[in-house]
Enzyme design. Structure first.
Site, PDB file in Angstrom:
ATOM      1  N   LYS A 145       0.847  -1.208   0.000  1.00 27.78           N
ATOM      2  CA  LYS A 145       0.000   0.000   0.000  1.00 27.78           C
ATOM      3  C   LYS A 145       0.878   1.253   0.000  1.00 27.78           C
ATOM      4  CE  LYS A 145      -3.856  -2.359   2.153  1.00 27.78           C
ATOM      5  NZ  LYS A 145      -4.453  -2.834   3.401  1.00 27.78           N
ATOM      6  N   GLN A 194      -4.664  -1.306   9.632  1.00 26.13           N
ATOM      7  CA  GLN A 194      -4.565  -2.649   9.046  1.00 26.13           C
ATOM      8  C   GLN A 194      -5.179  -3.684   9.992  1.00 26.13           C
ATOM      9  OE1 GLN A 194      -3.241  -3.427   5.881  1.00 26.13           O
ATOM     10  NE2 GLN A 194      -4.100  -5.433   6.320  1.00 26.13           N
ATOM     11  N   ASP A 206     -10.950   3.271   4.291  1.00 22.86           N
ATOM     12  CA  ASP A 206     -11.394   1.877   4.233  1.00 22.86           C
ATOM     13  C   ASP A 206     -12.926   1.778   4.314  1.00 22.86           C
ATOM     14  OD1 ASP A 206      -9.763  -0.232   3.737  1.00 22.86           O
ATOM     15  OD2 ASP A 206      -9.233  -0.647   5.826  1.00 22.86           O
TER      16      ASP A 206
END
Ligand code: NDP
Length: 303
Positions: A60, A104, A127
């Site tokens: 990422k 994460q 997200d």
């Protein structure tokens, strides 16, 4: 079908589509910089040292830099307390150079994931997992949409154009994929069925659909005779089969039996190379969009 020969389905090339999307994102960054004097920034927080998560975080970061954006990586030890994780997220919420925050997952077992995610500023929630983002999606007001389902929607619109009136089924109802996918399809005026492990007569329900999204986590579960001829099939699943004789590790397969379904469907995403590459591309897209909204600019076009 061409003559009496069964035609193989069009293979939806998610890798190529994602590369195009990433290029368009990179092209939009200089205009943002000219307007604001800075580049969009994505902060990724990794708690603990799970090797798979470390690999995801690394890729990422690389993709963010490749798009011309700023990447901030924060690592906390596996022993970090809930307060320490939330304090870091609060610092990032307050940091003007940070437009997107990604925590994460999964977190180490002693930490409360939902509580930690909920502390992320919804306007930086790239997200799309905070309760506010889920609420905005359900209400149909602008917000951050989870990356994987958004990527699936882009692939569907690229293949089908306007989705209005299509019968769609989403198999799987997870917070990360199934639920937001169904909301997005509803928002695109599909008639949506959400299926899950308690759904009765699943093959029969899938057979009615023009659009099938499989997000189950069960290798090759969706069979060829479940599919209406001409349906478009999006396979979100990533499953590793046990290694066959002579293989060091097993093959990666989706939740759809590709060999069977690809002779019935109009189009299908392969695994790998279908939905997977769209996830990071959509993370970059969300970061760019979040940056524009935070700066009071109109959303970038064509993304
Ligand atoms: P979850 O395990 O969170 O959810 C699975 C869903 O499938 C649940 O809603 C479950 O139902 C349903 N389900 C399980 N068994 C059946 C069955 N026999 N029939 C019908 N429904 C069933 O998985 P995720 O949504 O997180 O992920 C799904 C798949 O997508 C996985 O393979 C994952 O690796 C992959 N994935 C891929 C991504 C990508 O970038 N390509 C990103 C995210 C995920 P119930 O709710 O009733 O238990």
């Amino acid at each position: 079908m061409a003559g009496d020969v069964a035609t193989a389905a069009h293979v939806i090339d998610g890798k190529a589509f994602a590369a195009g999307l990433r290029a368009r994102i990179a092209e939009a960054v200089p205009a943002f910089r000219a307007a604001t004097g800075r580049v969009p920034g994505l902060a990724v927080v990794l708690v603990g040292d799970d090797p798979a998560s470390a690999v995801y975080v690394g890729s990422k970061g690389k993709a963010t830099l490749a798009a011309g954006m700023a990447s901030f990586e924060h690592r906390l030890p596996a022993s970090a307390t809930q307060d320490a994780v939330e304090a870091l997220l609060a610092t990032l919420n307050a940091d003007d150079a940070v437009d997107g925050i990604l925590l994460q997952l999964p977190l180490p077992a002693h930490l409360g994931e939902q509580r930690a995610v909920a502390t992320i500023d919804p306007d930086k929630d790239v997200d799309g997992l905070t309760p506010v983002s889920a609420g905005r999606l359900a209400l149909g007001i602008p917000g951050m949409v989870p990356c994987t389902p958004y990527g699936c929607l882009l692939l569907l619109e690229d293949r089908l154009g306007d989705l209005s009136g299509k019968e769609a089924i989403v198999v799987g109802r997870s917070i990360l994929v199934g639920k937001p996918m169904a909301q997005l399809l509803l928002g695109a005026n599909c008639t949506v069925t959400m299926a899950h492990s308690r759904t009765r007569d699943l093959p029969e329900r899938v057979r009615r659909a023009d659009i099938v999204v499989a997000a189950v986590g069960r290798a090759e579960m969706v069979k060829g005779d479940w599919i209406k001829p001409g349906a478009v099939v999006i396979d979100v699943g990533i499953n590793r089969l046990p290694p066959a004789a002579g293989e060091a590790k097993g093959r990666l397969v989706g939740d759809v039996d590709y060999a069977e379904v690809s002779v019935v469907a109009d189009a299908i995403t392969p695994v790998p190379g279908g939905v997977g590459p769209m996830t990071i591309a959509c993370l970059l897209r969300n970061t760019l969009v979040a940056a524009h909204r935070r700066a009071g600019l109109a959303d970038p076009e064509g993304l």
